[in-house]
Every structure is written in C-alpha cells, then in structure tokens.
Design a protein around this motif. Structure first.
Motif, PDB file in Angstrom:
ATOM      1  N   ASP A 282       3.770  -9.170  -7.218  1.00 33.27           N
ATOM      2  CA  ASP A 282       3.618  -7.733  -7.010  1.00 33.27           C
ATOM      3  C   ASP A 282       2.649  -7.429  -5.868  1.00 33.27           C
ATOM      4  N   LEU A 283       2.419  -8.369  -5.004  1.00 28.46           N
ATOM      5  CA  LEU A 283       1.429  -8.217  -3.937  1.00 28.46           C
ATOM      6  C   LEU A 283       1.784  -7.080  -2.986  1.00 28.46           C
ATOM      7  N   ALA A 284       3.022  -6.957  -2.622  1.00 29.42           N
ATOM      8  CA  ALA A 284       3.439  -5.908  -1.653  1.00 29.42           C
ATOM      9  C   ALA A 284       3.100  -4.519  -2.183  1.00 29.42           C
ATOM     10  N   SER A 285       3.399  -4.274  -3.443  1.00 27.78           N
ATOM     11  CA  SER A 285       3.112  -2.940  -3.983  1.00 27.78           C
ATOM     12  C   SER A 285       1.616  -2.721  -4.134  1.00 27.78           C
ATOM     13  N   LEU A 286       0.870  -3.761  -4.424  1.00 31.75           N
ATOM     14  CA  LEU A 286      -0.589  -3.621  -4.516  1.00 31.75           C
ATOM     15  C   LEU A 286      -1.198  -3.302  -3.147  1.00 31.75           C
TER      16      LEU A 286
ATOM     17  N   LYS B 125       0.333  -1.734  -0.679  1.00 31.73           N
ATOM     18  CA  LYS B 125       0.751  -0.402  -0.280  1.00 31.73           C
ATOM     19  C   LYS B 125      -0.247   0.640  -0.760  1.00 31.73           C
ATOM     20  N   GLY B 126      -0.797   0.423  -1.931  1.00 33.52           N
ATOM     21  CA  GLY B 126      -1.745   1.373  -2.501  1.00 33.52           C
ATOM     22  C   GLY B 126      -3.099   1.349  -1.835  1.00 33.52           C
ATOM     23  N   LYS B 127      -3.402   0.355  -1.016  1.00 34.83           N
ATOM     24  CA  LYS B 127      -4.704   0.210  -0.370  1.00 34.83           C
ATOM     25  C   LYS B 127      -4.813   1.016   0.910  1.00 34.83           C
ATOM     26  N   LYS B 128      -3.718   1.570   1.430  1.00 36.84           N
ATOM     27  CA  LYS B 128      -3.735   2.270   2.729  1.00 36.84           C
ATOM     28  C   LYS B 128      -4.523   3.519   2.719  1.00 36.84           C
TER      29      LYS B 128
END
Length: 122
Positions: free
Chosen positions: A113-117, A119-122
């Motif tokens: 699930d790294l990609a979705s995690l 995305k939330g950091k932007k």
C-alpha cells in the motif's frame, strides 16, 4: 574392556587416517591457494599470510576426494562461511523444517500500500 594391544592398534589406525587426511588436504589446499585469489567466495573477506590459516578449501560437491587439477570443485571460504555452508548442506540433506520454512515464499508484502500512503503525504 579392550586390551592395551588392541587399543594401541586402534590408536595407530586413527593416527594414520588423520595423517593421510592431512596430507591429502595439504595437497589440494596448496593447489587451490595458487589458483585462486585469497578472498572468501561468500563474504569477500581478504586474506594475507598472517591470517591465511582462516581460509579453507570448500568442495562444491561435498566430496573431498574429488580434486580435479583445474580446481573446478573448489571454492575458497573463510572458516565462518565454510561452517555455514556445511550446516546448510546438512540441514537440507536431513530435511530440516526450518530450512524448508526459509525456502517458502513470503505472504506479507510490507510495500503493498506504499503508493497510496505516499499520495497522502503531498
């Protein structure tokens, strides 16, 4: 209880066998050290004349009588990697459950699930 005569005969047989093994090892060890660089084939530790006694000759097929002149059955390993190689061989030979467990593939993917995690950091 064994008689002193039979005990001394056994001692001689054991001593002769050890001496023969040491002579055989000395022969292929000297040849291997001339053929290969003084580096462990696993951990890449380098050796000098001061610590060369810690570099061993490993037989790839585990047959100490198979010593072709080109050294194709030999690998120089430090004493630690050599012990580890033989332990792994023994484990696999006897079907050690822990060795089988290490061969199985992992079922958990920590990066699934790294990609979705990210995305939330932007």
């Amino acid at each position: 209880m064994a008689s002193d005569n039979s005990r001394s005969k056994l001692d001689r047989v054991v001593a002769d066998a050890r001496r023969a093994r040491e002579e055989r090892e000395k022969g292929y060890r000297e040849r291997a050290l001339k053929l290969y660089p003084w580096v462990c084939g696993r951990c890449a530790r380098e050796f000098t004349r001061d610590n060369l006694r810690e570099l061993t000759v490993h037989h790839r097929d585990h047959n100490h009588d198979n010593n072709p002149p080109d050294g194709s059955n030999w690998e120089l390993l430090c004493i630690y990697c050599h012990d580890n190689e033989h332990s792994r061989y023994i484990d696999s030979e006897y079907g050690d459950a822990s060795a089988d467990a290490q061969k199985s593939s992992a079922t958990h993917n920590p990066f699934a699930d790294l990609a979705s995690l990210l995305k939330g950091k932007k």
